[in-house]
Design an enzyme around this catalytic site. Structure first.
Site, PDB file in Angstrom:
ATOM      1  N   LYS A 190       0.833  -1.208   0.000  1.00 45.57           N
ATOM      2  CA  LYS A 190       0.000   0.000   0.000  1.00 45.57           C
ATOM      3  C   LYS A 190       0.872   1.265   0.000  1.00 45.57           C
ATOM      4  CE  LYS A 190      -4.009  -2.130   2.273  1.00 45.57           C
ATOM      5  NZ  LYS A 190      -4.964  -2.033   3.404  1.00 45.57           N
ATOM      6  N   HIS A 234      -1.935  -5.468   1.462  1.00 47.74           N
ATOM      7  CA  HIS A 234      -3.240  -6.078   1.229  1.00 47.74           C
ATOM      8  C   HIS A 234      -3.039  -7.493   0.719  1.00 47.74           C
ATOM      9  CE1 HIS A 234      -7.285  -6.784  -0.400  1.00 47.74           C
ATOM     10  NE2 HIS A 234      -6.641  -7.309  -1.425  1.00 47.74           N
TER      11      HIS A 234
HETATM   12  N1  UDP Z   1      -9.662  -0.637   7.591  1.00 46.64           N
HETATM   13  C1  UDP Z   1      -9.743   0.462   8.424  1.00 46.64           C
HETATM   14  N2  UDP Z   1     -10.404   0.382   9.604  1.00 46.64           N
HETATM   15  C2  UDP Z   1     -10.995  -0.751  10.019  1.00 46.64           C
HETATM   16  C3  UDP Z   1     -10.921  -1.890   9.183  1.00 46.64           C
HETATM   17  C4  UDP Z   1     -10.259  -1.795   7.983  1.00 46.64           C
HETATM   18  O1  UDP Z   1      -9.205   1.505   8.075  1.00 46.64           O
HETATM   19  O2  UDP Z   1     -11.591  -0.776  11.100  1.00 46.64           O
HETATM   20  C5  UDP Z   1      -8.952  -0.566   6.287  1.00 46.64           C
HETATM   21  C6  UDP Z   1      -7.586  -1.244   6.339  1.00 46.64           C
HETATM   22  O3  UDP Z   1      -6.676  -0.530   5.514  1.00 46.64           O
HETATM   23  C7  UDP Z   1      -7.882  -2.592   5.774  1.00 46.64           C
HETATM   24  C8  UDP Z   1      -8.899  -2.269   4.709  1.00 46.64           C
HETATM   25  O4  UDP Z   1      -9.699  -1.268   5.301  1.00 46.64           O
HETATM   26  O5  UDP Z   1      -6.720  -3.202   5.263  1.00 46.64           O
HETATM   27  C9  UDP Z   1      -9.779  -3.446   4.282  1.00 46.64           C
HETATM   28  O6  UDP Z   1     -10.373  -4.029   5.426  1.00 46.64           O
HETATM   29  P1  UDP Z   1     -10.435  -5.611   5.597  1.00 46.64           P
HETATM   30  O7  UDP Z   1     -11.348  -5.895   6.735  1.00 46.64           O
HETATM   31  O8  UDP Z   1     -10.745  -6.225   4.293  1.00 46.64           O
HETATM   32  O9  UDP Z   1      -8.948  -5.961   6.093  1.00 46.64           O
HETATM   33  P2  UDP Z   1      -7.758  -6.762   5.331  1.00 46.64           P
HETATM   34  O10 UDP Z   1      -8.390  -7.771   4.480  1.00 46.64           O
HETATM   35  O11 UDP Z   1      -6.973  -5.762   4.576  1.00 46.64           O
HETATM   36  O12 UDP Z   1      -6.961  -7.333   6.445  1.00 46.64           O
HETATM   37 MG    MG Z   2      -9.990  -7.708   2.997  1.00 45.31          MG
END
Ligand code: UDP
Ligand code: MG
Length: 635
Positions: free
Chosen positions: A457, A565
């Site tokens: 990222k 990610h």
């Molecule tokens: N994110 C955030 N706050 C939260 C949860 C997620 O800012 O409470 C952001 C974070 O950058 C995360 C992305 O949203 O990587 C996508 O969320 P996801 O739950 O899919 O997490 P990941 O799969 O990236 O672990």
């Molecule tokens: Mg995710």
């Protein structure tokens, strides 16, 4: 630096004259696999090339595949079924190798690259091959023959080897290269190759055991009449003794007999009389070891190479810990595994459908214990592990103990199956592969090669990009696509569509399209989960507690700016890769090409719920089928 492209393709594919000229014009060394349309490029060397590329990481080293039929310059290579590797430096042919001889190919690449560099850097002279090839006769100099001093030769103690001599008559007739190619094509691996002019004294000593035979003096004269080529051979995929295989390949000593009985043998083809019978092979393994010592006194086959021998035998096996025990005794079992010298190289917890259990145990469906096994395997998530160590298959079987739980308790109360038996359950709670072949099939079943999307990222592009890339490679992922991209707002919105209703959505999109990301397609067995595990939990504070070695624990600053990610399922991986790159790259791991399985599902809550319901109803159906047979499942 938007849109900067990095080519991550291992081999450039050349299918027309124009592309061919492009390859020739590339600075550095180009190693070209010339193939025939009907058989395609040589897959057997792909992983070797990838390894070399990763190890050398050299910008001056290029790999290509070229289809002989569609490139005029390759006319002379048409219709050859064995793989041919051409080495070009500065657009000129500098070496050539026929046959997929991996060790030789590796050495040649390293050497030719070094030579080409010295040409480029120190202005040395490039030694170009004068290339004349008509099917029958290949000029001696065309193939880079490898001569080595004894010190560098390693004969793994676990492999059988033999000593072959290409005798002076064949050398005098200029047939060495041709014979070497045939040797390689027949699946022999050349561990050492040396050209020698034997003195009379040496010839006498070598054939001492024949000193009472009439032909002895003639033989000594002949063997010292000109140079011979001495080879140490073993067999690719080493199984039985190479000694006998080589004797069969060269044919009977007596030339008339050879021509009559074995016209395809080397002696029938290249020998002229029994004395001038072209080639030699050690009579048995005892002779092979004496002859090896005679020609290469510095070689040691055991001491000093023990480590190599160990490495040779490193195996993988599949361990399954069935649901009941996986839930209750997981830590204890993992502890025993680690203490016994196994490495857990792959791990996943997964719910199996009945259909998958049938696929996995296809050879046991008819057994009377199968219904009980089926029930036991679908009761909840199964823990699957790929375990690695030398002799892993047998070692793990020994640890498991007898498959019959009652017998296990009587005969070997310390074994895992005795220790982790569940109540009156007759099905043992742990599985191990039966053989190396079965382990391969079973590991592929649970850990199919997958692709996943990995993104570095914007927050960490500056600081940790190289480090993350390095760790990705260290973990054994291959990177099949890699591109720096600036996401448009629209793409970022689609990318995170499922978070649209979240309070952090706008911030997230803003962040992701703020500056460039590094987009990658990673490939590995079980890649989706493997990469998620490497990333760690979404929130770095949580990551520090749960998974302190993960990337996010070490490198991320907060839950939004969490540095990487990874796709969360195979399905999402496919969607995301298509969104970012437009299409799914072909799997490049050659092992996975033939059997592209989807493998068991991930454990997701919805999935689990549904599965439980299905299981409950099946449990009733199965009651009658459980007949309590003592014969046990997974042996
Ligand atoms: N994110 C955030 N706050 C939260 C949860 C997620 O800012 O409470 C952001 C974070 O950058 C995360 C992305 O949203 O990587 C996508 O969320 P996801 O739950 O899919 O997490 P990941 O799969 O990236 O672990
Ligand atoms: Mg995710």
């Amino acid at each position: 630096m938007t849109g900067k492209k990095k080519e991550a393709t291992l081999q450039v594919s050349v299918i027309n004259q124009e592309q061919w000229e492009e390859v020739l014009a590339t600075k550095g060394l180009a190693v070209v696999d010339v193939y025939q349309q009907w058989c395609g490029p040589c897959r057997a060397v792909l992983s070797l090339l990838r390894k070399i590329k990763n190890e050398l990481g050299d910008d001056l080293l290029h790999f290509a595949t070229a289809e002989a039929d569609s490139i005029d310059a390759l006319e002379k290579y048409r219709g050859k079924c064995e793989p041919t590797f051409l080495f070009y430096g500065g657009g000129e042919l500098v070496a050539m190798l026929r046959g997929a001889n991996a060790p030789l190919l590796q050495r040649m690449i390293v050497e030719e690259l070094a030579k080409e560099k010295s040409v480029l850097e120190q202005g040395g002279e490039r030694k170009v091959i004068n290339y004349v090839l008509d099917n029958e006769k290949i000029e001696e100099e065309v193939v880079h023959l490898h001569s080595e001093d004894g010190e560098n030769i390693i004969v793994p103690a676990s492999k059988s080897y033999t000593v072959a001599i290409i005798k002076p008559d064949v050398v005098a007739h200029g047939k060495v290269t041709e014979i070497i190619m045939k040797i390689q094509d027949a699946g022999f691996e050349i561990l050492a190759h040396d050209e020698r002019l034997l003195t009379e004294v040496q010839a006498r000593e070598f054939y001492q055991h024949k000193s009472t035979e009439d032909c002895f003096e003639d033989l000594v004269q002949f063997m010292s009449s000109g140079p011979s080529h001495i080879l140490v051979l073993c067999q690719l995929g080493d199984s039985a003794s190479v000694v006998q295989a080589w004797l069969d390949f060269i044919g009977p000593t007596n030339i008339e007999e050879a021509m009559r009985e074995k016209p395809e043998s080397l002696r029938a083809q290249y020998g002229t009389q029994t004395l001038f019978n072209a080639v030699h092979g050690s009579e048995d393994s005892d002779r092979a070891s004496r002859e090896l010592a005679f020609f290469f006194p510095n070689i040691s086959t055991a001491s000093g190479t023990e480590q190599d021998a160990e490495e040779e035998r490193v195996e993988r096996t599949l361990a399954l810990i069935r649901p009941d025990v996986a839930r209750e005794n997981r830590e204890e079992i993992m502890d025993r595994i680690n203490k016994s010298g196994f490495k857990v190289s792959l791990q996943r917890e997964t719910l199996l459908t009945e259909e998958q259990v049938r696929q996995f145990y296809v050879q046991r469906i008819e057994k009377d214990y199968f219904p009980a096994l089926l029930q036991s395997m679908t009761r909840g998530p199964v823990l699957a592990l790929a375990l690695t160590r030398e002799d892993a298959v047998q070692q793990w079987k020994d640890m498991l103990g007898p498959s019959d739980v009652t017998r296990a308790k009587e005969e070997n109360p310390e074994c895992l199956r005795a220790q982790f038996a569940v109540g009156e359950h007759l099905i043992n709670q742990l599985h191990g592969s039966e053989s190396v072949e079965e382990a391969y099939r079973e590991i592929t079943f649970f850990f199919p090669v997958q692709q996943t999307l990995a993104v570095i990222k914007p927050d960490t592009m500056e600081e940790h990009k190289e480090k993350i890339l390095e760790e990705i490679r260290e973990r054994g992922f291959s990177v099949s696509r890699l591109e720096e991209k600036l996401l448009s707002r629209e793409t970022a919105e689609v990318f995170y569509e499922k978070h649209r209703d979240q309070p952090f959505f706008n911030q997230l999109v803003e962040f992701m399209c703020g500056s460039t990301c590094l987009m990658m397609v990673l490939e590995k067995e079980n890649a989706v989960e493997e990469w998620r595990a490497m990333m760690g939990p979404t929130d770095p504070d949580q990551a520090k507690v749960i998974s302190p070695n993960s990337l996010r624990a070490r490198l991320a600053s907060d839950v939004l700016h969490n540095c990487v990610h990874g796709s969360s399922s195979q399905h999402h991986a496919e969607e995301e890769i298509k969104l970012v790159f437009g299409c799914m790259p072909e799997l490049t791991d050659e092992d996975s090409l033939d059997e592209k399985t989807t493998g068991p599902h991930d454990v997701s809550p919805e999935n689990y719920q549904h599965h439980q319901e299905e299981h409950e109803s099946n449990t009733h159906r199965l009651q009658a089928g459980v007949n309590g047979g003592h014969e046990e499942a997974s042996r």
